[in-house]
Scaffold this motif. Structure first.
Motif, PDB file in Angstrom:
ATOM      1  N   MET A   1       0.814  -1.200   0.000  1.00  0.00           N
ATOM      2  CA  MET A   1       0.000   0.000   0.000  1.00  0.00           C
ATOM      3  C   MET A   1       0.851   1.255   0.000  1.00  0.00           C
ATOM      4  O   MET A   1       0.499   2.274  -0.549  1.00  0.00           O
ATOM      5  CB  MET A   1      -0.935   0.013   1.202  1.00  0.00           C
ATOM      6  N   MET A   2       2.003   1.195   0.655  1.00  0.00           N
ATOM      7  CA  MET A   2       2.918   2.328   0.638  1.00  0.00           C
ATOM      8  C   MET A   2       3.798   2.252  -0.588  1.00  0.00           C
ATOM      9  O   MET A   2       3.991   1.198  -1.183  1.00  0.00           O
ATOM     10  CB  MET A   2       3.791   2.326   1.897  1.00  0.00           C
ATOM     11  N   GLU A   3       4.359   3.384  -0.957  1.00  0.00           N
ATOM     12  CA  GLU A   3       5.225   3.411  -2.127  1.00  0.00           C
ATOM     13  C   GLU A   3       6.511   2.642  -1.901  1.00  0.00           C
ATOM     14  O   GLU A   3       7.220   2.329  -2.844  1.00  0.00           O
ATOM     15  CB  GLU A   3       5.514   4.865  -2.511  1.00  0.00           C
ATOM     16  N   THR A   4       6.833   2.336  -0.650  1.00  0.00           N
ATOM     17  CA  THR A   4       8.033   1.565  -0.361  1.00  0.00           C
ATOM     18  C   THR A   4       7.764   0.069  -0.345  1.00  0.00           C
ATOM     19  O   THR A   4       8.669  -0.718  -0.208  1.00  0.00           O
ATOM     20  CB  THR A   4       8.597   1.947   1.017  1.00  0.00           C
ATOM     21  N   SER A   5       6.487  -0.351  -0.480  1.00  0.00           N
ATOM     22  CA  SER A   5       6.161  -1.769  -0.396  1.00  0.00           C
ATOM     23  C   SER A   5       6.621  -2.513  -1.640  1.00  0.00           C
ATOM     24  O   SER A   5       6.831  -1.927  -2.696  1.00  0.00           O
ATOM     25  CB  SER A   5       4.654  -1.969  -0.206  1.00  0.00           C
ATOM     26  N   GLN A  25      10.950  -8.901   6.917  1.00  0.00           N
ATOM     27  CA  GLN A  25      10.290  -9.951   6.147  1.00  0.00           C
ATOM     28  C   GLN A  25       8.948 -10.290   6.763  1.00  0.00           C
ATOM     29  O   GLN A  25       7.938 -10.438   6.062  1.00  0.00           O
ATOM     30  CB  GLN A  25      11.147 -11.216   6.124  1.00  0.00           C
ATOM     31  N   GLY A  26       8.949 -10.450   8.083  1.00  0.00           N
ATOM     32  CA  GLY A  26       7.727 -10.839   8.776  1.00  0.00           C
ATOM     33  C   GLY A  26       6.616  -9.824   8.595  1.00  0.00           C
ATOM     34  O   GLY A  26       5.467 -10.184   8.299  1.00  0.00           O
ATOM     35  N   TYR A  27       6.944  -8.546   8.762  1.00  0.00           N
ATOM     36  CA  TYR A  27       5.917  -7.514   8.614  1.00  0.00           C
ATOM     37  C   TYR A  27       5.432  -7.401   7.163  1.00  0.00           C
ATOM     38  O   TYR A  27       4.240  -7.184   6.913  1.00  0.00           O
ATOM     39  CB  TYR A  27       6.439  -6.165   9.107  1.00  0.00           C
ATOM     40  N   LEU A  28       6.341  -7.540   6.205  1.00  0.00           N
ATOM     41  CA  LEU A  28       5.926  -7.475   4.812  1.00  0.00           C
ATOM     42  C   LEU A  28       5.016  -8.651   4.454  1.00  0.00           C
ATOM     43  O   LEU A  28       4.023  -8.488   3.736  1.00  0.00           O
ATOM     44  CB  LEU A  28       7.147  -7.463   3.898  1.00  0.00           C
ATOM     45  N   LEU A 120      -0.293   9.927  10.161  1.00  0.00           N
ATOM     46  CA  LEU A 120       0.365  10.706   9.111  1.00  0.00           C
ATOM     47  C   LEU A 120       1.606  11.414   9.629  1.00  0.00           C
ATOM     48  O   LEU A 120       2.578  11.609   8.891  1.00  0.00           O
ATOM     49  CB  LEU A 120      -0.617  11.700   8.501  1.00  0.00           C
ATOM     50  N   LEU A 121       1.586  11.810  10.909  1.00  0.00           N
ATOM     51  CA  LEU A 121       2.774  12.433  11.511  1.00  0.00           C
ATOM     52  C   LEU A 121       3.935  11.453  11.522  1.00  0.00           C
ATOM     53  O   LEU A 121       5.075  11.812  11.209  1.00  0.00           O
ATOM     54  CB  LEU A 121       2.452  12.906  12.926  1.00  0.00           C
ATOM     55  N   PHE A 122       3.655  10.208  11.881  1.00  0.00           N
ATOM     56  CA  PHE A 122       4.695   9.176  11.827  1.00  0.00           C
ATOM     57  C   PHE A 122       5.213   9.024  10.400  1.00  0.00           C
ATOM     58  O   PHE A 122       6.427   9.049  10.158  1.00  0.00           O
ATOM     59  CB  PHE A 122       4.128   7.830  12.297  1.00  0.00           C
ATOM     60  N   TYR A 123       4.305   8.847   9.450  1.00  0.00           N
ATOM     61  CA  TYR A 123       4.715   8.615   8.076  1.00  0.00           C
ATOM     62  C   TYR A 123       5.537   9.787   7.529  1.00  0.00           C
ATOM     63  O   TYR A 123       6.583   9.594   6.908  1.00  0.00           O
ATOM     64  CB  TYR A 123       3.490   8.412   7.185  1.00  0.00           C
ATOM     65  N   GLU A 124       5.047  10.978   7.763  1.00  0.00           N
ATOM     66  CA  GLU A 124       5.713  12.162   7.221  1.00  0.00           C
ATOM     67  C   GLU A 124       7.093  12.364   7.824  1.00  0.00           C
ATOM     68  O   GLU A 124       8.013  12.839   7.157  1.00  0.00           O
ATOM     69  CB  GLU A 124       4.843  13.391   7.444  1.00  0.00           C
ATOM     70  N   HIS A 125       7.241  12.033   9.099  1.00  0.00           N
ATOM     71  CA  HIS A 125       8.546  12.202   9.742  1.00  0.00           C
ATOM     72  C   HIS A 125       9.620  11.373   9.038  1.00  0.00           C
ATOM     73  O   HIS A 125      10.780  11.776   8.962  1.00  0.00           O
ATOM     74  CB  HIS A 125       8.473  11.803  11.217  1.00  0.00           C
ATOM     75  N   PHE A 126       9.211  10.212   8.517  1.00  0.00           N
ATOM     76  CA  PHE A 126      10.164   9.335   7.827  1.00  0.00           C
ATOM     77  C   PHE A 126      10.021   9.412   6.306  1.00  0.00           C
ATOM     78  O   PHE A 126      10.494   8.520   5.583  1.00  0.00           O
ATOM     79  CB  PHE A 126       9.980   7.896   8.315  1.00  0.00           C
ATOM     80  N   ASP A 127       9.394  10.491   5.818  1.00  0.00           N
ATOM     81  CA  ASP A 127       9.256  10.728   4.380  1.00  0.00           C
ATOM     82  C   ASP A 127       8.573   9.561   3.666  1.00  0.00           C
ATOM     83  O   ASP A 127       8.934   9.199   2.536  1.00  0.00           O
ATOM     84  CB  ASP A 127      10.630  10.990   3.734  1.00  0.00           C
ATOM     85  N   ILE A 128       7.570   8.983   4.337  1.00  0.00           N
ATOM     86  CA  ILE A 128       6.802   7.897   3.749  1.00  0.00           C
ATOM     87  C   ILE A 128       5.542   8.463   3.118  1.00  0.00           C
ATOM     88  O   ILE A 128       4.842   9.279   3.723  1.00  0.00           O
ATOM     89  CB  ILE A 128       6.402   6.853   4.817  1.00  0.00           C
ATOM     90  N   ALA A 129       5.242   8.024   1.907  1.00  0.00           N
ATOM     91  CA  ALA A 129       4.037   8.470   1.219  1.00  0.00           C
ATOM     92  C   ALA A 129       3.189   7.264   0.842  1.00  0.00           C
ATOM     93  O   ALA A 129       3.714   6.245   0.388  1.00  0.00           O
ATOM     94  CB  ALA A 129       4.404   9.251  -0.039  1.00  0.00           C
ATOM     95  N   LEU A 145       1.391  -2.172   8.894  1.00  0.00           N
ATOM     96  CA  LEU A 145       2.370  -3.261   8.888  1.00  0.00           C
ATOM     97  C   LEU A 145       3.537  -2.949   7.961  1.00  0.00           C
ATOM     98  O   LEU A 145       4.702  -3.233   8.284  1.00  0.00           O
ATOM     99  CB  LEU A 145       1.695  -4.564   8.457  1.00  0.00           C
ATOM    100  N   GLU A 146       3.253  -2.344   6.814  1.00  0.00           N
ATOM    101  CA  GLU A 146       4.327  -1.974   5.890  1.00  0.00           C
ATOM    102  C   GLU A 146       5.220  -0.889   6.488  1.00  0.00           C
ATOM    103  O   GLU A 146       6.437  -0.875   6.239  1.00  0.00           O
ATOM    104  CB  GLU A 146       3.741  -1.513   4.561  1.00  0.00           C
ATOM    105  N   PHE A 147       4.632  -0.009   7.270  1.00  0.00           N
ATOM    106  CA  PHE A 147       5.447   1.015   7.917  1.00  0.00           C
ATOM    107  C   PHE A 147       6.399   0.372   8.926  1.00  0.00           C
ATOM    108  O   PHE A 147       7.566   0.763   9.030  1.00  0.00           O
ATOM    109  CB  PHE A 147       4.547   2.036   8.607  1.00  0.00           C
ATOM    110  N   MET A 148       5.921  -0.623   9.647  1.00  0.00           N
ATOM    111  CA  MET A 148       6.806  -1.340  10.575  1.00  0.00           C
ATOM    112  C   MET A 148       7.906  -2.073   9.815  1.00  0.00           C
ATOM    113  O   MET A 148       9.050  -2.143  10.277  1.00  0.00           O
ATOM    114  CB  MET A 148       5.996  -2.324  11.413  1.00  0.00           C
ATOM    115  N   ALA A 149       7.578  -2.608   8.646  1.00  0.00           N
ATOM    116  CA  ALA A 149       8.603  -3.261   7.827  1.00  0.00           C
ATOM    117  C   ALA A 149       9.673  -2.255   7.406  1.00  0.00           C
ATOM    118  O   ALA A 149      10.869  -2.554   7.415  1.00  0.00           O
ATOM    119  CB  ALA A 149       7.958  -3.901   6.598  1.00  0.00           C
TER     120      ALA A 149
END
Length: 235
Positions: A1-5, A25-28, A120-129, A145-149
């Motif tokens: 779901m995230m652009e890093t997935s 791996q587990g979280y992904l 969103l504050l968590f995501y933005e802090h790590f430049d996650i979109a 879950l992807e953010f934890m990965a």
């Protein structure tokens, strides 16, 4: 779901296609379990080698997870896709039996606006979109879950580069305490009670133990390194 997935449909093995680091791996893998089951993922989880791959992953974890095996889907692919939709997306009533959004499980604790702002504050802090199609759903289970990965991969990268991993460990601990560990077990309870498909029952049980034991491990490692001022998030 995230652009890093990672897109699992182009790989023959869900576990082998993921990064070397076992926590990420587990979280992904868990994120894929609770995303729409495309053809590539369905074929991977029908593979008889799935349980052996997960068992090997669990053995590499730095914390204990009691993995006793996971059932492969009991349905054909088209039926399995329909089961996902009816169980998690639309259902037969005003909401599906087991919505995959944090907001549903924390009614009375936080408003939806508060939940989304914190995430969103968590995501933005790590430049996650979030991807363009998923921007309205930052509290979806797969996104969290992807953010934890992502964070656990950053921790592993820091270690491999000889840098301090503590900030990423603290971020993981904070996100689990504020987010996933607050509601994943409630989702699991509904899945165990309301969903018949054995694959989802097994994936949910595995997820809850993975999250809770990872959090205990992170708390044991907790050090003195701030990544987000506590005043930036609602307590």
């Amino acid at each position: 779901m995230m652009e890093t997935s990672m897109d699992a449909q182009n790989h023959n093995s869900i576990i082998e296609s993921m990064p070397v680091e076992s926590i990420s791996q587990g979280y992904l893998f868990l994120a894929r379990c609770f995303s729409y089951p495309d053809e590539g993922f369905y074929k991977a989880i029908k593979d008889n080698m799935l349980n052996e791959e997960i068992r090997c992953l669990v053995e590499e974890l730095p914390f204990l997870v009691n993995f006793t095996g996971m059932a492969s889907p009991s349905l054909h692919q088209d039926e399995f896709e329909s089961e996902y939709i009816s169980s998690f997306d639309i259902g037969l009533g005003s909401s599906p039996p087991c919505p995959l959004y944090e907001n549903f499980y924390r009614i009375g604790e936080l408003t939806r606006r508060d939940i989304l702002e914190e995430i969103l504050l968590f995501y933005e802090h790590f430049d996650i979109a979030l991807s363009e199609d998923e921007k309205d759903y930052p509290d979806h289970l797969a996104a969290e879950l992807e953010f934890m990965a992502f964070l656990s991969q950053k921790e592993a990268d820091s270690i491999s580069c000889g840098k301090d991993p503590a900030p990423f460990r603290l971020a993981q601990s904070d996100f689990l305490e504020r987010r996933l560990n607050k509601w994943a077990y409630r989702l699991d309870k509904r899945i165990q009670e309301r969903i018949k498909e054995p694959f989802y029952k097994g994936a949910s049980g595995f997820m809850v133990e993975f999250i809770s034991n990872h959090l205990l491990y992170l708390k044991a490692l907790k050090g003195n390194a701030a990544y987000i001022p506590s005043s930036d998030l609602n307590d």
